[in-house]
Design a protein around this motif. Sequence first.
Motif, mmCIF file in Angstrom:
data_model
loop_
_atom_site.group_PDB
_atom_site.id
_atom_site.type_symbol
_atom_site.label_atom_id
_atom_site.label_comp_id
_atom_site.label_asym_id
_atom_site.label_seq_id
_atom_site.Cartn_x
_atom_site.Cartn_y
_atom_site.Cartn_z
ATOM 1 N N ASP A 1 -31.998 9.073 -10.383
ATOM 2 C CA ASP A 1 -31.278 8.942 -9.121
ATOM 3 C C ASP A 1 -30.793 7.523 -8.844
ATOM 4 N N SER A 2 -31.044 6.581 -9.725
ATOM 5 C CA SER A 2 -30.475 5.245 -9.548
ATOM 6 C C SER A 2 -29.033 5.248 -10.051
ATOM 7 N N TRP A 3 -28.224 4.351 -9.483
ATOM 8 C CA TRP A 3 -26.793 4.301 -9.792
ATOM 9 C C TRP A 3 -26.477 3.016 -10.555
ATOM 10 N N TRP A 4 -25.564 3.159 -11.533
ATOM 11 C CA TRP A 4 -25.228 2.039 -12.394
ATOM 12 C C TRP A 4 -23.725 2.003 -12.643
ATOM 13 N N HIS A 5 -23.216 0.805 -12.721
ATOM 14 C CA HIS A 5 -21.843 0.613 -13.191
ATOM 15 C C HIS A 5 -21.916 0.403 -14.703
ATOM 16 N N ALA A 6 -21.408 1.388 -15.455
ATOM 17 C CA ALA A 6 -21.424 1.328 -16.914
ATOM 18 C C ALA A 6 -20.020 0.979 -17.400
ATOM 19 N N GLN A 7 -19.906 -0.119 -18.147
ATOM 20 C CA GLN A 7 -18.593 -0.578 -18.614
ATOM 21 C C GLN A 7 -18.682 -0.985 -20.074
ATOM 22 N N ILE A 8 -17.839 -0.370 -20.898
ATOM 23 C CA ILE A 8 -17.784 -0.750 -22.298
ATOM 24 C C ILE A 8 -16.848 -1.935 -22.457
ATOM 25 N N LYS A 9 -17.120 -2.767 -23.439
ATOM 26 C CA LYS A 9 -16.259 -3.922 -23.686
ATOM 27 C C LYS A 9 -14.867 -3.440 -24.062
ATOM 28 N N ASN A 10 -13.865 -4.229 -23.679
ATOM 29 C CA ASN A 10 -12.480 -3.834 -23.890
ATOM 30 C C ASN A 10 -12.224 -3.412 -25.331
ATOM 31 N N ASN A 11 -11.388 -2.396 -25.467
ATOM 32 C CA ASN A 11 -10.978 -1.922 -26.777
ATOM 33 C C ASN A 11 -10.318 -3.053 -27.555
ATOM 34 N N ALA A 12 -10.495 -3.038 -28.867
ATOM 35 C CA ALA A 12 -9.933 -4.097 -29.706
ATOM 36 C C ALA A 12 -8.415 -4.182 -29.601
ATOM 37 N N ALA A 13 -7.781 -3.101 -29.135
ATOM 38 C CA ALA A 13 -6.326 -3.122 -28.978
ATOM 39 C C ALA A 13 -5.884 -4.080 -27.886
ATOM 40 N N GLY A 14 -6.829 -4.533 -27.022
ATOM 41 C CA GLY A 14 -6.520 -5.574 -26.052
ATOM 42 C C GLY A 14 -6.293 -5.069 -24.650
ATOM 43 N N GLY A 15 -5.909 -6.004 -23.769
ATOM 44 C CA GLY A 15 -5.633 -5.678 -22.381
ATOM 45 C C GLY A 15 -6.868 -5.178 -21.663
ATOM 46 N N ALA A 16 -6.681 -4.186 -20.796
ATOM 47 C CA ALA A 16 -7.781 -3.609 -20.014
ATOM 48 C C ALA A 16 -8.188 -2.256 -20.559
ATOM 49 N N GLN A 17 -8.085 -2.076 -21.869
ATOM 50 C CA GLN A 17 -8.352 -0.782 -22.473
ATOM 51 C C GLN A 17 -9.859 -0.547 -22.579
ATOM 52 N N ARG A 18 -10.368 0.316 -21.705
ATOM 53 C CA ARG A 18 -11.797 0.660 -21.696
ATOM 54 C C ARG A 18 -11.946 2.164 -21.528
ATOM 55 N N GLU A 19 -12.683 2.793 -22.427
ATOM 56 C CA GLU A 19 -12.885 4.241 -22.377
ATOM 57 C C GLU A 19 -14.030 4.623 -21.443
ATOM 58 N N LEU A 20 -14.877 3.658 -21.065
ATOM 59 C CA LEU A 20 -15.995 3.921 -20.163
ATOM 60 C C LEU A 20 -16.043 2.795 -19.139
ATOM 61 N N ASP A 21 -15.875 3.140 -17.857
ATOM 62 C CA ASP A 21 -15.891 2.128 -16.795
ATOM 63 C C ASP A 21 -16.062 2.849 -15.455
ATOM 64 N N TYR A 22 -17.298 3.347 -15.192
ATOM 65 C CA TYR A 22 -17.520 4.200 -14.035
ATOM 66 C C TYR A 22 -18.836 3.866 -13.327
ATOM 67 N N LEU A 23 -18.935 4.339 -12.104
ATOM 68 C CA LEU A 23 -20.188 4.347 -11.350
ATOM 69 C C LEU A 23 -20.862 5.684 -11.628
ATOM 70 N N ILE A 24 -22.021 5.644 -12.291
ATOM 71 C CA ILE A 24 -22.679 6.885 -12.703
ATOM 72 C C ILE A 24 -24.169 6.837 -12.350
ATOM 73 N N LYS A 25 -24.776 8.025 -12.269
ATOM 74 C CA LYS A 25 -26.163 8.156 -11.799
ATOM 75 C C LYS A 25 -27.074 8.632 -12.929
ATOM 76 N N VAL A 26 -28.278 8.066 -12.973
ATOM 77 C CA VAL A 26 -29.279 8.490 -13.947
ATOM 78 C C VAL A 26 -29.839 9.848 -13.540
ATOM 79 N N THR A 27 -29.841 10.804 -14.466
ATOM 80 C CA THR A 27 -30.417 12.118 -14.185
ATOM 81 C C THR A 27 -31.644 12.421 -15.042
ATOM 82 N N GLU A 28 -31.827 11.663 -16.139
ATOM 83 C CA GLU A 28 -32.992 11.903 -16.985
ATOM 84 C C GLU A 28 -33.187 10.709 -17.908
ATOM 85 N N VAL A 29 -34.444 10.321 -18.097
ATOM 86 C CA VAL A 29 -34.781 9.262 -19.047
ATOM 87 C C VAL A 29 -35.519 9.906 -20.219
#
Length: 813
Positions: free
Chosen positions: A284-312
């Motif tokens: 139930d804790s919330w995290w901002h998960a962000q992957i480092k920019n894609n090698a193609a450059g700019g702001a290309q990120r496939e993961l960049d969201y506010l998401i919640k933990v549901t299971e460890v």
Amino acid sequence: MFFLDGKKGKSNATDVSNEENPTNGKSNEAISRRKVLATIGLGGVMLAGSVLAPRLASADNESSNDKGGKDSKDNKDGDRVQQVNNVAELKSLPPGQLKDGQHVFVGGYNKSGDGGGKLVRFVANSTKVENGGTVHRPINGGNGRESNDAGKGNKPPKGEGCFEVVHHGVGDFRWFGIFDTSQNADNALDALVNDLSIHRVEAHSDLNFVKRHVYHRSDIEIDFHGHTVTTEGIELNTLDNPFGAVMFFQGVVTGVSQTVTLTEDISEYSDILEVADSSIFEVDSWWHAQIKNNAAGGAQRELDYLIKVTEVFDATHVRFNYKLGWLLAKGRPITYKKINPAFRCHVRNMSFIGIPVPPNGTSLRPFPTWDQIGSNPVAYEFAVECDASGIKASKVFWPVVMRRYNTHYVTERCQLMNPEERDWGGTGYLTQQINVLYGHVRDCNTSNARHLNDFTCAAYCMVENCHGDGDEYGPFVTHGQYEHDLTYINNSGLLSFANSGTTWGDSAKRVTVKKHIASRIVASKRLTDLTLEDCHAVVTYTKPGVKMANSGSFWVNMDGLQMRGCTAQEMVTISKGSSRAKRKNIIDSCSFGMLKGYEIARPIRSGTTQVGYTPSNGELTILNSEFYNIEEVTLGSINKLTLINTWFKGLPQVGGTVKVGTREIIMQGGGLVDCCFLLTGAWDKVGDVNNPKNKPDQWITIDGSAMLSGVNGEKAFLKSLDSTNVVTWNFGNCTSVASDASTAHFSIQGGMNKLKAIGSQFIGGKYDASANAFGSGTYLIMTSCVEEGVNRTALPAESDTVKHSAGNFTIFY
């Protein structure tokens, strides 16, 4: 005003609690504090001026002679409710004569019945500061001097106390004496929103705000009940800041963070992510998960969201409430930052009028503070389940509803008309949504705005029943920062997906649009698995008599493309920007008008010069469809095109030509009306156009009761001219009807050709095949065909290998 009984004697006011009983001359019932509170209930502090107010005023339990009355226990301490007409009288009550917990009913803010009435309680040792609405400090001895410096944060002297509003969690701007825009409502808004005991704030008049408020709380609803909100005199915004709204609800970044470099690929659709140390991740804790920019450059990120933990799971694996839309490759870092989001902060039912901003007309700020003048109503960041509804806005600069890192929200029944700016990036939007999940935008509309709905890196969102007019800027857009799983239903207005340049990635996946009317639908970049159903591109006008450029057109990417029941008045253009899809490309039951010079499928270009056609590695099937009003169009960029019951119709009485660069065409049913397929050759790549190695063979099959008929400028239904072209022709169960003797069923004027016709029917016209179209290894065979008045004289002269003077014919070289 009324005073409590004390050492100086009784109040000089009439004790309205001793209303005579017509039978015994005594008070029928003493009204205790408990009964007042029970009677008032939710919103009951508005009772001033009602028929119940006299019975609530100065209820003194000692005035009752009925010692055994049912309220005697409630009033054993002599508690009673005072009544005053307004806040000034309340503050003039001598603090030395007020008991801790004493309740006073205030009839109004300025006068009884003006709507600012409320019930207050005296708190003898309160340290709260006077705020003009929910906390009032008495004035010493009624001489007009405040008992402390109100609003300066000083603690009141011990024993003087404060009056605090008694409420059920619902606050009112009228408590602060704000009944119109003549007074700014900023301090009242802060006092109400920052009071965590209040969960709802209501406005009952127009309001003006001059500050840009930032709140870090949850569970608050602000309802303006349709009243107008203005921002005359508002403070300057900070530079380039769409979050500088009148109300900005923002979660808190805790400072707890962790970065992991992926030790293995994480597949698409996975909701289990790798972490460095799972011990800090709680359910139930919330995290901002962000992957480092894609090698193609700019702001290309496939993961960049506010998401919640549901299971460890274990030391390095955690499940979140989000299924990935894209594969995350081994070796890429992900940073997790713990967030305390803002929950359930709702803004509703506002008519917002922003501040005029001087016109720009350039791509530069005309002066340093130009973009800091304007105003917008509401913004959210790191927010969960925060809704915006019923906001109608005009003259805004930044988006009406600005969102970043939001999830599980609704934006509904909102409107934007005639914003102040549309050309400056980020301005003139109804709602911009960056890095959002599980959003629902519905029943909204815009007029002459830049965008109604803007998604950047959004996923699992829906836009429903939203409509934009004056839409040449594009009501519905995505930037292409790896959006996925977006659905649009029953909307109208221009659509543009993944179309903001390589800075963002030019990528989107699984976008579905149903029942849509648009001037244009532009989805020609790296958009995978696009579904369009019952969508219609229509010609529109920017002003009377001025047609919008490229209106009435579809531009789509052939990468899992599926179109059903769609129409375009002037064009459909199919290109190939990506090859990610696993599903077939299908166009079914569609109808497309075609303007002269446009492309059904795009050719390769070198600068502005056409040098060939790009065959894709995929296939396209078009069935039960038609292309009409053809004059001259291009059909390239397709490796294999299967046409089932599909018609190409030239401009009536004029005819048209389709330049075919497709590698293989199979026509099953349907056919050509007043139209010619001109085979120009298929191209593997950009290169020397004179190099035959760059050209693969072409194949064309006409079968399944297909029909060729009418007239066209090429004087042939199927024609090949290029001396380097290698074409295989197959005629099966088809009928070709020439309109005159000069029209050829097929015209072979160059290249190497292999033609076979079995069981076909040819009526009128001629066969046209020059001798230089046949070299070593080529042939033309016709057998079991039906001819009616076909002229064969344009075939090569008879010889040992050429036989066509009667019956079936055979030509071998």
